[in-house]
Write a protein that holds these residues in place. Structure first.
Motif, short mmCIF file in Angstrom:
data_model
loop_
_atom_site.label_atom_id
_atom_site.label_comp_id
_atom_site.label_asym_id
_atom_site.label_seq_id
_atom_site.Cartn_x
_atom_site.Cartn_y
_atom_site.Cartn_z
N ALA A 1 0.83 -1.20 0.00
CA ALA A 1 0.00 0.00 0.00
C ALA A 1 0.87 1.25 0.00
O ALA A 1 0.57 2.23 -0.71
N THR B 1 -7.07 8.00 -7.93
CA THR B 1 -8.10 7.24 -7.21
C THR B 1 -7.79 5.75 -7.32
O THR B 1 -6.82 5.34 -7.97
N ASP B 2 -8.62 4.94 -6.70
CA ASP B 2 -8.54 3.47 -6.83
C ASP B 2 -7.25 2.90 -6.26
O ASP B 2 -6.79 1.84 -6.69
N LEU B 3 -6.64 3.55 -5.27
CA LEU B 3 -5.36 3.05 -4.77
C LEU B 3 -5.50 1.67 -4.11
O LEU B 3 -4.58 0.85 -4.19
N ASP B 4 -6.62 1.40 -3.48
CA ASP B 4 -6.84 0.08 -2.91
C ASP B 4 -6.88 -0.98 -4.02
O ASP B 4 -6.34 -2.08 -3.86
N VAL C 1 2.51 1.55 -3.52
CA VAL C 1 1.56 2.09 -4.50
C VAL C 1 1.34 3.58 -4.29
O VAL C 1 1.33 4.37 -5.24
N ALA C 2 1.18 4.01 -3.04
CA ALA C 2 0.97 5.42 -2.76
C ALA C 2 2.15 6.26 -3.22
O ALA C 2 1.99 7.42 -3.62
N ALA D 1 1.87 6.37 -7.22
CA ALA D 1 0.58 6.77 -7.78
C ALA D 1 0.55 8.23 -8.21
O ALA D 1 0.16 8.54 -9.35
N CYS E 1 6.92 1.64 -13.28
CA CYS E 1 6.61 2.33 -12.03
C CYS E 1 7.85 2.93 -11.37
O CYS E 1 8.01 2.89 -10.14
N ILE F 1 -2.12 8.70 -10.97
CA ILE F 1 -3.22 7.86 -10.48
C ILE F 1 -3.77 8.52 -9.22
O ILE F 1 -3.11 8.53 -8.18
N VAL G 1 -5.42 -0.66 -7.00
CA VAL G 1 -4.05 -0.77 -7.51
C VAL G 1 -3.25 -1.73 -6.63
O VAL G 1 -2.53 -2.61 -7.12
N THR G 2 -3.36 -1.57 -5.31
CA THR G 2 -2.66 -2.44 -4.38
C THR G 2 -3.09 -3.89 -4.56
O THR G 2 -2.26 -4.82 -4.57
#
Length: 256
Positions: free
Chosen positions: A135, A149-152, A138-139, A142, A194, A147, A154-155
């Protein structure tokens, strides 16, 4: 594993890109001979996270119809590179698509590149595998990738696409993840994704150090070639390391 690859051999690099995006979406084997129209959908609201990776041996009208049906409701793009049928770009524009982006494909010969640059004394690297760390990973990438939104989700996608073929390396200062680089080893070349640095610590060499860290892992895996698609901001970093632009992807999108 082939030893004679050069940075000018595009097909393995394009295959690596298909492998990464379809794997992230859980869409199966993009290099199956029947995969003339590899479509991937992660559900994440970002142009690169859903789309069509090539078309060949499928009539373009049929391909467009299928893509629009399967990707309806998502934000998506159609990639056109050297692995697409000749005339795909012109055909898409004739059917109402607009070119929205060009992504340079950059490659590096791992056997001919010095990788002995040492990171800063306060910088450490580690591989991210666990949910709590993912998490944070990703943060970190992102925002630089756009990015919002939708980080959960993405994780969740990142956790679902793992194993020995995908290595996520984090640059860490004082216990905090400040940079990311995902290394995909699912094909004969190493592919990097990434690559990002937290905004408040840019221009401190973190992206360079992290990329070199991933390249050392790639070389130790026995691969000869590393490949990535670069943003305009990242291109000077990769050129300094030794990457060369070998081709381009053109990305297209259809209006509503």
């Amino acid at each position: 594993m082939p030893k004679s690859l050069s940075i000018r051999d595009l097909q393995p690099q394009l295959a690596a890109n298909r492998r990464y995006w379809t794997g992230l979406a859980g869409a199966g084997n993009a290099d199956d001979p029947s995969a003339g129209l590899p479509i991937y959908r992660t559900g994440i609201a970002h142009l690169l996270m859903n789309g069509v990776l090539r078309v060949r041996d499928v009539p373009l009208d049929d391909a467009v119809t299928e893509a629009r049906q399967r990707l309806d409701g998502s934000v998506w793009a159609w990639w056109v590179g050297a692995d697409s049928a000749e005339g795909t770009a012109e055909g898409l524009m004739a059917r109402g698509a607009d070119q929205i982006m060009t992504l340079p494909i950059m490659a590096l010969d791992l056997h001919g590149t010095a990788m002995d640059e040492a990171p800063g004394s306060d910088l450490r690297f580690r591989t991210v595998t666990e949910a709590a760390e993912m998490a944070e990973y990703v943060a970190t990438f992102a925002a630089p990738m756009g990015i919002a939104t939708d980080l959960d989700l993405v994780t969740e996608r990142e956790l679902g696409f793992g194993g020995l073929d995908v290595i996520r390396r984090a640059a860490v200062i004082d216990g905090r993840i400040v940079g990311t680089c995902t290394l995909s080893l699912g094909t004969d070349v190493a592919a990097l994704y990434c690559i990002a640095t937290t905004p408040d610590l840019r221009r401190r060499g973190i992206a360079t150090a992290l990329t070199l860290d991933a390249l050392r892992i790639a070389r130790n895996s026995g691969r000869r070639i590393a490949t990535l698609q670069s943003s305009s901001e990242g291109r000077p970093v990769y050129r300094r390391i030794g990457f060369e632009t070998v081709s381009h992807y053109r990305l297209f999108a259809f209006g509503a």
